[in-house]
Write a protein that holds these residues in place. Structure first.
Motif, PDB file in Angstrom:
ATOM      1  N   ASP A 389       0.824  -1.209   0.000  1.00  0.00           N
ATOM      2  CA  ASP A 389       0.000   0.000   0.000  1.00  0.00           C
ATOM      3  C   ASP A 389       0.859   1.260   0.000  1.00  0.00           C
ATOM      4  OD1 ASP A 389      -2.320  -1.415  -0.052  1.00  0.00           O
ATOM      5  OD2 ASP A 389      -2.845  -1.123   2.053  1.00  0.00           O
ATOM      6  N   ALA A 390       1.958   1.251   0.743  1.00  0.00           N
ATOM      7  CA  ALA A 390       2.836   2.420   0.814  1.00  0.00           C
ATOM      8  C   ALA A 390       3.382   2.784  -0.564  1.00  0.00           C
ATOM      9  CB  ALA A 390       3.985   2.150   1.790  1.00  0.00           C
ATOM     10  N   ILE A 391       3.771   1.781  -1.326  1.00  0.00           N
ATOM     11  CA  ILE A 391       4.295   2.009  -2.671  1.00  0.00           C
ATOM     12  C   ILE A 391       3.218   2.631  -3.564  1.00  0.00           C
ATOM     13  CG2 ILE A 391       5.140   0.860  -4.754  1.00  0.00           C
ATOM     14  CD1 ILE A 391       6.477  -1.209  -2.855  1.00  0.00           C
ATOM     15  N   LYS A 392       1.996   2.088  -3.503  1.00  0.00           N
ATOM     16  CA  LYS A 392       0.897   2.605  -4.322  1.00  0.00           C
ATOM     17  C   LYS A 392       0.556   4.048  -3.960  1.00  0.00           C
ATOM     18  CE  LYS A 392      -1.334  -1.933  -4.707  1.00  0.00           C
ATOM     19  NZ  LYS A 392      -2.504  -2.725  -4.250  1.00  0.00           N
ATOM     20  N   ILE A 393       0.507   4.335  -2.675  1.00  0.00           N
ATOM     21  CA  ILE A 393       0.165   5.686  -2.213  1.00  0.00           C
ATOM     22  C   ILE A 393       1.199   6.697  -2.692  1.00  0.00           C
ATOM     23  CG2 ILE A 393      -0.033   7.145  -0.160  1.00  0.00           C
ATOM     24  CD1 ILE A 393      -1.233   4.625   1.256  1.00  0.00           C
ATOM     25  N   ALA A 394       2.476   6.367  -2.518  1.00  0.00           N
ATOM     26  CA  ALA A 394       3.542   7.290  -2.917  1.00  0.00           C
ATOM     27  C   ALA A 394       3.529   7.523  -4.426  1.00  0.00           C
ATOM     28  CB  ALA A 394       4.890   6.748  -2.465  1.00  0.00           C
ATOM     29  N   GLN A 395       3.283   6.487  -5.180  1.00  0.00           N
ATOM     30  CA  GLN A 395       3.234   6.638  -6.643  1.00  0.00           C
ATOM     31  C   GLN A 395       2.050   7.499  -7.055  1.00  0.00           C
ATOM     32  OE1 GLN A 395       3.183   2.544  -7.951  1.00  0.00           O
ATOM     33  NE2 GLN A 395       5.423   2.412  -8.078  1.00  0.00           N
ATOM     34  N   ASP A 396       0.918   7.321  -6.384  1.00  0.00           N
ATOM     35  CA  ASP A 396      -0.294   8.078  -6.709  1.00  0.00           C
ATOM     36  C   ASP A 396      -0.107   9.562  -6.420  1.00  0.00           C
ATOM     37  OD1 ASP A 396      -3.068   7.676  -7.672  1.00  0.00           O
ATOM     38  OD2 ASP A 396      -3.599   8.557  -5.734  1.00  0.00           O
ATOM     39  N   ILE A 397       0.403   9.870  -5.232  1.00  0.00           N
ATOM     40  CA  ILE A 397       0.649  11.265  -4.859  1.00  0.00           C
ATOM     41  C   ILE A 397       1.793  11.837  -5.693  1.00  0.00           C
ATOM     42  CG2 ILE A 397       1.390  12.805  -2.999  1.00  0.00           C
ATOM     43  CD1 ILE A 397       0.001  10.920  -1.021  1.00  0.00           C
ATOM     44  N   GLY A 398       2.845  11.029  -5.892  1.00  0.00           N
ATOM     45  CA  GLY A 398       4.004  11.486  -6.643  1.00  0.00           C
ATOM     46  C   GLY A 398       3.675  11.880  -8.072  1.00  0.00           C
ATOM     47  N   LYS A 399       2.759  11.161  -8.684  1.00  0.00           N
ATOM     48  CA  LYS A 399       2.360  11.474 -10.056  1.00  0.00           C
ATOM     49  C   LYS A 399       1.755  12.871 -10.138  1.00  0.00           C
ATOM     50  CE  LYS A 399      -0.555   9.797 -13.841  1.00  0.00           C
ATOM     51  NZ  LYS A 399      -1.564   8.761 -14.262  1.00  0.00           N
ATOM     52  N   VAL A 400       0.843  13.176  -9.217  1.00  0.00           N
ATOM     53  CA  VAL A 400       0.214  14.499  -9.196  1.00  0.00           C
ATOM     54  C   VAL A 400       1.247  15.565  -8.857  1.00  0.00           C
ATOM     55  CG1 VAL A 400      -1.539  15.918  -8.062  1.00  0.00           C
ATOM     56  CG2 VAL A 400      -2.012  13.513  -8.534  1.00  0.00           C
ATOM     57  N   TRP A 401       2.084  15.265  -7.877  1.00  0.00           N
ATOM     58  CA  TRP A 401       3.095  16.227  -7.434  1.00  0.00           C
ATOM     59  C   TRP A 401       4.039  16.604  -8.583  1.00  0.00           C
ATOM     60  CZ3 TRP A 401       4.101  19.110  -3.193  1.00  0.00           C
ATOM     61  CH2 TRP A 401       5.375  19.649  -3.063  1.00  0.00           C
ATOM     62  N   LYS A 402       4.509  15.626  -9.309  1.00  0.00           N
ATOM     63  CA  LYS A 402       5.460  15.885 -10.408  1.00  0.00           C
ATOM     64  C   LYS A 402       4.815  16.660 -11.539  1.00  0.00           C
ATOM     65  CE  LYS A 402       8.258  11.809  -9.356  1.00  0.00           C
ATOM     66  NZ  LYS A 402       8.586  10.408  -9.728  1.00  0.00           N
ATOM     67  N   GLU A 403       3.560  16.366 -11.837  1.00  0.00           N
ATOM     68  CA  GLU A 403       2.857  17.091 -12.894  1.00  0.00           C
ATOM     69  C   GLU A 403       2.688  18.551 -12.535  1.00  0.00           C
ATOM     70  OE1 GLU A 403      -0.782  15.023 -13.518  1.00  0.00           O
ATOM     71  OE2 GLU A 403       0.121  13.400 -14.696  1.00  0.00           O
ATOM     72  N   GLU A 404       2.355  18.803 -11.264  1.00  0.00           N
ATOM     73  CA  GLU A 404       2.085  20.175 -10.855  1.00  0.00           C
ATOM     74  C   GLU A 404       3.363  20.986 -10.670  1.00  0.00           C
ATOM     75  OE1 GLU A 404      -0.491  20.149  -7.501  1.00  0.00           O
ATOM     76  OE2 GLU A 404      -2.208  19.457  -8.665  1.00  0.00           O
ATOM     77  N   THR A 405       4.435  20.325 -10.247  1.00  0.00           N
ATOM     78  CA  THR A 405       5.686  21.064 -10.053  1.00  0.00           C
ATOM     79  C   THR A 405       6.349  21.394 -11.382  1.00  0.00           C
ATOM     80  OG1 THR A 405       6.814  18.927  -9.712  1.00  0.00           O
ATOM     81  CG2 THR A 405       6.214  20.189  -7.749  1.00  0.00           C
ATOM     82  N   LYS A 406       5.917  20.757 -12.466  1.00  0.00           N
ATOM     83  CA  LYS A 406       6.428  21.096 -13.791  1.00  0.00           C
ATOM     84  C   LYS A 406       5.875  22.434 -14.263  1.00  0.00           C
ATOM     85  CE  LYS A 406       7.148  16.388 -15.538  1.00  0.00           C
ATOM     86  NZ  LYS A 406       6.671  15.372 -16.512  1.00  0.00           N
ATOM     87  N   GLN A 407       4.694  22.783 -13.766  1.00  0.00           N
ATOM     88  CA  GLN A 407       4.048  24.017 -14.168  1.00  0.00           C
ATOM     89  C   GLN A 407       4.798  25.205 -13.573  1.00  0.00           C
ATOM     90  OE1 GLN A 407      -0.019  23.743 -12.959  1.00  0.00           O
ATOM     91  NE2 GLN A 407      -0.394  21.819 -14.041  1.00  0.00           N
ATOM     92  N   THR A 408       4.534  26.353 -14.099  1.00  0.00           N
ATOM     93  CA  THR A 408       5.177  27.566 -13.601  1.00  0.00           C
ATOM     94  C   THR A 408       4.779  27.806 -12.161  1.00  0.00           C
ATOM     95  OG1 THR A 408       5.085  28.500 -15.816  1.00  0.00           O
ATOM     96  CG2 THR A 408       5.508  30.033 -14.010  1.00  0.00           C
ATOM     97  N   LYS A 409       5.785  27.989 -11.306  1.00  0.00           N
ATOM     98  CA  LYS A 409       5.517  28.223  -9.888  1.00  0.00           C
ATOM     99  C   LYS A 409       4.993  29.640  -9.695  1.00  0.00           C
ATOM    100  CE  LYS A 409       8.947  24.952  -8.203  1.00  0.00           C
ATOM    101  NZ  LYS A 409      10.151  24.752  -7.358  1.00  0.00           N
ATOM    102  N   ARG A 410       3.947  29.716  -8.903  1.00  0.00           N
ATOM    103  CA  ARG A 410       3.371  31.020  -8.612  1.00  0.00           C
ATOM    104  C   ARG A 410       3.444  31.300  -7.123  1.00  0.00           C
ATOM    105  NH1 ARG A 410      -2.375  30.013 -11.148  1.00  0.00           N
ATOM    106  NH2 ARG A 410      -1.950  28.054 -10.089  1.00  0.00           N
ATOM    107  N   THR A 411       3.799  32.499  -6.797  1.00  0.00           N
ATOM    108  CA  THR A 411       3.891  32.890  -5.390  1.00  0.00           C
ATOM    109  C   THR A 411       2.549  33.423  -4.929  1.00  0.00           C
ATOM    110  OG1 THR A 411       6.203  33.468  -5.687  1.00  0.00           O
ATOM    111  CG2 THR A 411       5.117  34.319  -3.712  1.00  0.00           C
ATOM    112  N   THR A 412       2.023  32.815  -3.880  1.00  0.00           N
ATOM    113  CA  THR A 412       0.724  33.221  -3.348  1.00  0.00           C
ATOM    114  C   THR A 412       0.882  33.617  -1.895  1.00  0.00           C
ATOM    115  OG1 THR A 412      -0.294  31.590  -4.797  1.00  0.00           O
ATOM    116  CG2 THR A 412      -1.681  32.500  -3.037  1.00  0.00           C
ATOM    117  N   ALA A 413       0.251  34.715  -1.499  1.00  0.00           N
ATOM    118  CA  ALA A 413       0.351  35.157  -0.105  1.00  0.00           C
ATOM    119  C   ALA A 413      -0.271  34.131   0.808  1.00  0.00           C
ATOM    120  CB  ALA A 413      -0.345  36.503   0.069  1.00  0.00           C
TER     121      ALA A 413
END
Length: 422
Positions: A389-413
């Motif tokens: 389960d730990a492997i599946k969870i990390a892969q699931d979250i990691g996929k979203v995380w990597k996709e979003e961190t590829k996008q332009t980072k925006r600074t929000t207050a």
């Protein structure tokens, strides 16, 4: 961002220190939580681990008996991405397993926040975030903290709390009564008559340990139980079962395991250990009831050193009356009555977890819920199930995380009371 945190319980929100976690919050620093954290680290995802005790793997460190060893060979108990040291025995001791977990946490730079007791965790639909409220204790200091996160991983496991049964007359017994989680060794019970309530792996091993310290244990067996040898022809029974299940249907593997158990152990029913009608592997898969792996208790039962008795009717001062009318004089009682999940007490959610604290979906689908909620360590398949389960969870979250961190980072207050620490 200010609108995002304009949530319900407005006054309560301002009374607590608020911490934004830039990644998932993992509740529990046992093997399940550590495995998930390590896999997230491998995915490059930041996280925070909250642990109510002051150490990792508190169940293993604080609530297990001294003689405990892993019941399964080490290759079935190692966590993802780091095997046991080669010089460890096939069945590592409690001390060795704790050493392995501590080196695991160090290797993956997992630094839990200790003494953080989770009071509640709920998903806020307005913000689309999880709010995890904790009480932090350090010495005499007490602080309330609220963690805000996008993902929540519940890793408190199947054995978060001990089960204390209500038995008539127990309060009037007068002798020492303890749960098996507080039992360390039989040394202080030397020469005493001890009633062990429960016949699972803990009950069997506690009874065996009491014998080794010259105590006189009576073990309560209320229902049927599967007792299997830990090894068959020098090979782990569990390993043999896994091998057979890769080729044969479950019902046939059950039949073969029982035949081999009978050849090695003989007929256990004549010693008061009646087998269930359902096979050991089927019972484990459907009811979560683990068979007992014998490491010497059965020999003590045969010799009469461990006295097998039926269920309890009531206690009285210094005595116990059994359901068959027999009365035993006893000095102490040890409750080997198991553990349970405590998820229902803190998680304000009714779709993913059932009232018994387990995910409603059976293995292998019980690891992921809705709105960023995950569960690890609830498979009833031990450390190997938690690792899966730990492997599946990390892969699931990691996929979203990597996709979003590829996008332009925006600074929000950030809200002025929300401290970003992770």
């Amino acid at each position: 961002m200010e609108n995002m945190f304009r949530l319900a319980d407005h006054e309560d929100f301002f009374s607590r220190r608020c911490i934004w976690v830039n990644g998932p919050v993992i509740v529990g620093a046992g093997p399940s939580g550590l495995a998930t954290a390590a896999c997230l680290r491998d995915q490059g995802v930041p996280f925070a681990v909250l642990e109510k005790e002051e150490c990792i793997a508190s169940l293993w460190q604080k609530r297990t008996y001294d003689r405990l060893k892993l019941h399964l060979p080490k290759q079935f108990c190692q966590l993802p991405k780091l095997p046991f040291p080669e010089d460890f025995p096939e069945y590592p001791t409690k001390k060795q397993f704790v050493e392995y977990l501590e080196s695991y946490a160090k290797n993956f730079e997992i630094n839990p926040k200790f003494n953080e007791y989770v009071q509640s965790a709920r998903y806020d639909e307005t913000s689309g975030l999880w709010r995890v409220k904790t009480v932090s204790t350090s010495g005499s200091n007490r602080a309330e903290v609220e963690y805000i996160c996008r993902w929540l991983v519940v890793a408190t496991g199947e054995n978060a709390e001990c089960v204390m049964p209500e038995i008539e007359g127990l309060a009037e017994f007068g002798g020492e009564v303890m749960h098996a989680c507080h039992y360390k060794s039989g040394e202080k019970f030397c020469g005493k008559k001890v009633l062990v309530v429960g016949c699972g792996n803990s009950g069997m091993e506690v009874s065996l340990d009491l014998c080794n310290y010259n105590a006189s244990p009576s073990m309560v067996v209320r229902s049927s139980v599967h007792v299997l040898p830990r090894e068959i022809m020098g090979k782990s029974t569990f390993e043999l079962a896994v091998l057979l299940m890769s080729w044969l249907p479950l019902w046939l593997v059950d039949k073969l395991m029982l035949i081999m158990a009978w050849l090695v152990l003989g007929n256990t029913e004549k010693y008061g250990l009646k087998r269930p009608s359902m096979g050991p592997l089927t019972l484990k898969n459907t009811m979560g009831k683990t068979p007992v792996l014998d490491i010497g208790a059965l020999e003590k039962i045969r010799s009469g050193d461990i006295n097998v008795v039926p269920g309890i009717k009531r206690f009285s001062r210094g005595q116990v009356e059994l359901v068959n009318g027999e009365i035993l004089d006893i000095d102490s009682v040890i409750l080997a009555t198991g553990y349970r999940s405590n998820v229902p007490y803190c998680l304000q959610e009714g779709e993913f977890f059932s009232k018994n604290g387990f995910p409603k979906a059976p293995f292998p689908n019980g690891w992921k819920g809705n709105a960023g909620l995950y569960a690890v360590g609830f498979t009833r398949k031990g450390l190997s199930g938690a690792s899966s389960d730990a492997i599946k969870i990390a892969q699931d979250i990691g996929k979203v995380w990597k996709e979003e961190t590829k996008q332009t980072k925006r600074t929000t207050a950030c809200h002025r009371r929300c401290i970003s620490q992770f």
